[in-house]
Every structure is written in structure tokens, then in C-alpha cells.
Design a protein around this motif. Structure first.
Motif, PDB file in Angstrom:
ATOM      1  N   SER A 101      12.283 -23.070 -15.185  1.00  0.00           N
ATOM      2  CA  SER A 101      13.734 -23.269 -15.169  1.00  0.00           C
ATOM      3  C   SER A 101      14.428 -22.324 -16.147  1.00  0.00           C
ATOM      4  O   SER A 101      15.519 -21.830 -15.860  1.00  0.00           O
ATOM      5  CB  SER A 101      14.093 -24.725 -15.466  1.00  0.00           C
ATOM      6  OG  SER A 101      13.734 -25.078 -16.780  1.00  0.00           O
ATOM      7  N   GLN A 102      13.777 -22.040 -17.279  1.00  0.00           N
ATOM      8  CA  GLN A 102      14.355 -21.093 -18.228  1.00  0.00           C
ATOM      9  C   GLN A 102      14.380 -19.679 -17.654  1.00  0.00           C
ATOM     10  O   GLN A 102      15.369 -18.960 -17.812  1.00  0.00           O
ATOM     11  CB  GLN A 102      13.564 -21.118 -19.544  1.00  0.00           C
ATOM     12  CG  GLN A 102      13.750 -22.396 -20.337  1.00  0.00           C
ATOM     13  CD  GLN A 102      15.195 -22.640 -20.680  1.00  0.00           C
ATOM     14  OE1 GLN A 102      15.826 -21.839 -21.361  1.00  0.00           O
ATOM     15  NE2 GLN A 102      15.739 -23.733 -20.191  1.00  0.00           N
ATOM     16  N   LEU A 103      13.317 -19.279 -16.984  1.00  0.00           N
ATOM     17  CA  LEU A 103      13.282 -17.951 -16.372  1.00  0.00           C
ATOM     18  C   LEU A 103      14.382 -17.810 -15.311  1.00  0.00           C
ATOM     19  O   LEU A 103      15.045 -16.773 -15.227  1.00  0.00           O
ATOM     20  CB  LEU A 103      11.912 -17.680 -15.758  1.00  0.00           C
ATOM     21  CG  LEU A 103      10.788 -17.401 -16.749  1.00  0.00           C
ATOM     22  CD1 LEU A 103       9.437 -17.425 -16.049  1.00  0.00           C
ATOM     23  CD2 LEU A 103      11.012 -16.075 -17.460  1.00  0.00           C
ATOM     24  N   ALA A 104      14.589 -18.850 -14.521  1.00  0.00           N
ATOM     25  CA  ALA A 104      15.628 -18.811 -13.488  1.00  0.00           C
ATOM     26  C   ALA A 104      17.024 -18.817 -14.095  1.00  0.00           C
ATOM     27  O   ALA A 104      17.949 -18.211 -13.547  1.00  0.00           O
ATOM     28  CB  ALA A 104      15.467 -19.988 -12.529  1.00  0.00           C
ATOM     29  N   SER A 105      17.190 -19.485 -15.221  1.00  0.00           N
ATOM     30  CA  SER A 105      18.509 -19.570 -15.851  1.00  0.00           C
ATOM     31  C   SER A 105      18.852 -18.325 -16.665  1.00  0.00           C
ATOM     32  O   SER A 105      19.997 -17.878 -16.679  1.00  0.00           O
ATOM     33  CB  SER A 105      18.578 -20.799 -16.764  1.00  0.00           C
ATOM     34  OG  SER A 105      18.488 -21.976 -16.005  1.00  0.00           O
ATOM     35  N   LEU A 106      17.850 -17.768 -17.338  1.00  0.00           N
ATOM     36  CA  LEU A 106      18.105 -16.639 -18.229  1.00  0.00           C
ATOM     37  C   LEU A 106      18.135 -15.295 -17.508  1.00  0.00           C
ATOM     38  O   LEU A 106      18.819 -14.371 -17.945  1.00  0.00           O
ATOM     39  CB  LEU A 106      17.053 -16.601 -19.341  1.00  0.00           C
ATOM     40  CG  LEU A 106      17.060 -17.800 -20.286  1.00  0.00           C
ATOM     41  CD1 LEU A 106      15.832 -17.773 -21.190  1.00  0.00           C
ATOM     42  CD2 LEU A 106      18.344 -17.821 -21.102  1.00  0.00           C
ATOM     43  N   CYS A 107      17.373 -15.169 -16.419  1.00  0.00           N
ATOM     44  CA  CYS A 107      17.291 -13.916 -15.654  1.00  0.00           C
ATOM     45  C   CYS A 107      16.989 -12.719 -16.560  1.00  0.00           C
ATOM     46  O   CYS A 107      17.718 -11.717 -16.560  1.00  0.00           O
ATOM     47  CB  CYS A 107      18.572 -13.666 -14.870  1.00  0.00           C
ATOM     48  SG  CYS A 107      18.758 -14.754 -13.470  1.00  0.00           S
ATOM     49  N   CYS A 108      15.930 -12.829 -17.323  1.00  0.00           N
ATOM     50  CA  CYS A 108      15.518 -11.744 -18.210  1.00  0.00           C
ATOM     51  C   CYS A 108      15.147 -10.518 -17.391  1.00  0.00           C
ATOM     52  O   CYS A 108      14.638 -10.624 -16.278  1.00  0.00           O
ATOM     53  CB  CYS A 108      14.315 -12.172 -19.047  1.00  0.00           C
ATOM     54  SG  CYS A 108      14.632 -13.616 -20.076  1.00  0.00           S
ATOM     55  N   VAL A 109      15.385  -9.349 -17.965  1.00  0.00           N
ATOM     56  CA  VAL A 109      15.083  -8.106 -17.283  1.00  0.00           C
ATOM     57  C   VAL A 109      13.732  -7.559 -17.748  1.00  0.00           C
ATOM     58  O   VAL A 109      12.950  -7.074 -16.947  1.00  0.00           O
ATOM     59  CB  VAL A 109      16.195  -7.058 -17.536  1.00  0.00           C
ATOM     60  CG1 VAL A 109      15.855  -5.722 -16.921  1.00  0.00           C
ATOM     61  CG2 VAL A 109      17.522  -7.573 -17.009  1.00  0.00           C
ATOM     62  N   GLU A 110      13.459  -7.652 -19.025  1.00  0.00           N
ATOM     63  CA  GLU A 110      12.237  -7.090 -19.611  1.00  0.00           C
ATOM     64  C   GLU A 110      11.266  -8.196 -20.022  1.00  0.00           C
ATOM     65  O   GLU A 110      11.684  -9.305 -20.385  1.00  0.00           O
ATOM     66  CB  GLU A 110      12.582  -6.244 -20.838  1.00  0.00           C
ATOM     67  CG  GLU A 110      13.462  -5.053 -20.526  1.00  0.00           C
ATOM     68  CD  GLU A 110      12.791  -4.036 -19.613  1.00  0.00           C
ATOM     69  OE1 GLU A 110      11.561  -3.856 -19.723  1.00  0.00           O
ATOM     70  OE2 GLU A 110      13.504  -3.436 -18.787  1.00  0.00           O
ATOM     71  N   VAL A 111       9.988  -7.854 -20.001  1.00  0.00           N
ATOM     72  CA  VAL A 111       8.930  -8.790 -20.386  1.00  0.00           C
ATOM     73  C   VAL A 111       9.116  -9.228 -21.844  1.00  0.00           C
ATOM     74  O   VAL A 111       8.999 -10.417 -22.157  1.00  0.00           O
ATOM     75  CB  VAL A 111       7.537  -8.144 -20.179  1.00  0.00           C
ATOM     76  CG1 VAL A 111       6.438  -8.986 -20.795  1.00  0.00           C
ATOM     77  CG2 VAL A 111       7.284  -7.924 -18.702  1.00  0.00           C
ATOM     78  N   ASP A 112       9.418  -8.270 -22.726  1.00  0.00           N
ATOM     79  CA  ASP A 112       9.595  -8.606 -24.147  1.00  0.00           C
ATOM     80  C   ASP A 112      10.751  -9.581 -24.346  1.00  0.00           C
ATOM     81  O   ASP A 112      10.678 -10.480 -25.180  1.00  0.00           O
ATOM     82  CB  ASP A 112       9.836  -7.345 -24.976  1.00  0.00           C
ATOM     83  CG  ASP A 112       8.590  -6.488 -25.104  1.00  0.00           C
ATOM     84  OD1 ASP A 112       7.476  -7.037 -24.935  1.00  0.00           O
ATOM     85  OD2 ASP A 112       8.725  -5.278 -25.363  1.00  0.00           O
ATOM     86  N   GLU A 113      11.817  -9.396 -23.602  1.00  0.00           N
ATOM     87  CA  GLU A 113      12.963 -10.300 -23.678  1.00  0.00           C
ATOM     88  C   GLU A 113      12.556 -11.715 -23.269  1.00  0.00           C
ATOM     89  O   GLU A 113      12.877 -12.689 -23.951  1.00  0.00           O
ATOM     90  CB  GLU A 113      14.077  -9.788 -22.768  1.00  0.00           C
ATOM     91  CG  GLU A 113      15.306 -10.668 -22.725  1.00  0.00           C
ATOM     92  CD  GLU A 113      16.336 -10.202 -21.694  1.00  0.00           C
ATOM     93  OE1 GLU A 113      17.464 -10.714 -21.763  1.00  0.00           O
ATOM     94  OE2 GLU A 113      16.015  -9.360 -20.829  1.00  0.00           O
ATOM     95  N   ALA A 114      11.823 -11.831 -22.170  1.00  0.00           N
ATOM     96  CA  ALA A 114      11.388 -13.144 -21.684  1.00  0.00           C
ATOM     97  C   ALA A 114      10.460 -13.814 -22.697  1.00  0.00           C
ATOM     98  O   ALA A 114      10.597 -15.004 -22.982  1.00  0.00           O
ATOM     99  CB  ALA A 114      10.695 -13.004 -20.339  1.00  0.00           C
ATOM    100  N   LYS A 115       9.525 -13.048 -23.262  1.00  0.00           N
ATOM    101  CA  LYS A 115       8.574 -13.621 -24.218  1.00  0.00           C
ATOM    102  C   LYS A 115       9.233 -13.962 -25.545  1.00  0.00           C
ATOM    103  O   LYS A 115       8.788 -14.862 -26.241  1.00  0.00           O
ATOM    104  CB  LYS A 115       7.397 -12.675 -24.427  1.00  0.00           C
ATOM    105  CG  LYS A 115       6.465 -12.652 -23.225  1.00  0.00           C
ATOM    106  CD  LYS A 115       5.238 -11.829 -23.505  1.00  0.00           C
ATOM    107  CE  LYS A 115       4.246 -11.940 -22.368  1.00  0.00           C
ATOM    108  NZ  LYS A 115       3.008 -11.220 -22.656  1.00  0.00           N
ATOM    109  N   THR A 116      10.295 -13.265 -25.893  1.00  0.00           N
ATOM    110  CA  THR A 116      11.035 -13.596 -27.121  1.00  0.00           C
ATOM    111  C   THR A 116      11.828 -14.883 -26.932  1.00  0.00           C
ATOM    112  O   THR A 116      11.837 -15.755 -27.802  1.00  0.00           O
ATOM    113  CB  THR A 116      11.989 -12.442 -27.507  1.00  0.00           C
ATOM    114  OG1 THR A 116      11.206 -11.271 -27.739  1.00  0.00           O
ATOM    115  CG2 THR A 116      12.788 -12.795 -28.751  1.00  0.00           C
ATOM    116  N   LEU A 117      12.490 -15.019 -25.782  1.00  0.00           N
ATOM    117  CA  LEU A 117      13.299 -16.203 -25.518  1.00  0.00           C
ATOM    118  C   LEU A 117      12.466 -17.422 -25.148  1.00  0.00           C
ATOM    119  O   LEU A 117      12.866 -18.561 -25.405  1.00  0.00           O
ATOM    120  CB  LEU A 117      14.323 -15.910 -24.418  1.00  0.00           C
ATOM    121  CG  LEU A 117      15.376 -14.859 -24.765  1.00  0.00           C
ATOM    122  CD1 LEU A 117      16.227 -14.517 -23.551  1.00  0.00           C
ATOM    123  CD2 LEU A 117      16.244 -15.338 -25.917  1.00  0.00           C
TER     124      LEU A 117
END
Length: 146
Positions: A101-117
Motif C-alpha cells: 500500500s505504501q508503494l502504491a501511495s508513494l509512487c517512488c521512482v528510484e529504488v533508493d527512494e523506495a528503500k529510504t521511505l
């Protein structure tokens, strides 16, 4: 006994290298887009009820503020795209529903961004698989924006 017993202290909730969601550990989590879709369906159902002659439930200030929030921050506005993103995320069984649900809500572009958040992603999915997942989500968003 002069007063009722104190409830046990809530479990600490933490989203770090490992998820510790306390009482919400095994609870289904919704993306902001999915929550928006559900609220709209509920409001439509209420409006239909008032046309049938039954008593319609009034919209509350909390409902209106929640809907305003979801309208502003939900990344996917139509039902088809929201379900498509949920289906993409459903293919990743190694991820917790909260992470999905976080991935769908945040729509991160980069892997590092997703892993940081969402730090708990670090040990669950490879960078290549996560990049593929993020690219699929971004493609749905770009399709929707065009």
C-alpha cells in the motif's frame, strides 16, 4: 475495585528494517487510491439509498475532510488503474500488505527512494525486482496522466 482496570499499553509500532505494526500487524492495508475508491462507492451507495425513500446518512465533516485529503494525495483516480496497480502488487508475495500500500501511495521512482521511505523493503526484494515493480507502477501513472 474503585476503577476499571487499565488497558494494556499498545504495542510499539515501527516501520524500520523490520515491520512492527503492533495490533495492525496482520491487518489488510489500503493505498490512498484504494481508500478513495471505497469512499466514493460508499457515498454513491448512500445517495442511492436516499432516492429509494430510505433515510440517507448525512455526510460528516470528518468524511468530507478525509475525502478532500484522498482527492489531493491519491495517485490513481480511476477504478481501472487503481485495480491494475493492486494486481501488479499482488504478484509480489514476499511483500507485506503495508509495504504494497505504501508503494502504491508513494509512487517512488528510484529504488533508493523506495528503500529510504520503506526501509523494510531492503531484505525482502532485490533491487532489480523492485526497480521492475516501480517501473510498472510509474507506467500506470504516466498512462493515466496522458
Amino acid at each position: 475495585m474503585a476503577s476499571r482496570p487499565r488497558p494494556p499499553p499498545p504495542a510499539e509500532e515501527q516501520v524500520g528494517q523490520s515491520l512492527s505494526l503492533g495490533e495492525f500487524q496482520n491487518v489488510q492495508s489500503l493505498s490512498l487510491s484504494a481508500a478513495r475508491m471505497i469512499l466514493h462507492a460508499m457515498i454513491n451507495h448512500r445517495q442511492k439509498g436516499s432516492k429509494d425513500g430510505s433515510i440517507a446518512m448525512p455526510e460528516t465533516e470528518t468524511l468530507n475532510k478525509t475525502l478532500d485529503y484522498l482527492e489531493l494525495f491519491a495517485r490513481f483516480k480511476d477504478q481501472e488503474t487503481t485495480q491494475s496497480v493492486e494486481n501488479i502488487l499482488g504478484n509480489y508475495d514476499e511483500l507485506d500488505t503495508f509495504e504494497k500500500s505504501q508503494l502504491a501511495s508513494l509512487c517512488c521512482v528510484e529504488v533508493d527512494e523506495a528503500k529510504t521511505l520503506i526501509p523494510s523493503l531492503a531484505n525482502k526484494i532485490s533491487d532489480a525486482d523492485l526497480k521492475d515493480l516501480l517501473d510498472q507502477i510509474i507506467a500506470k501513472r504516466q498512462f493515466m496522466d496522458s
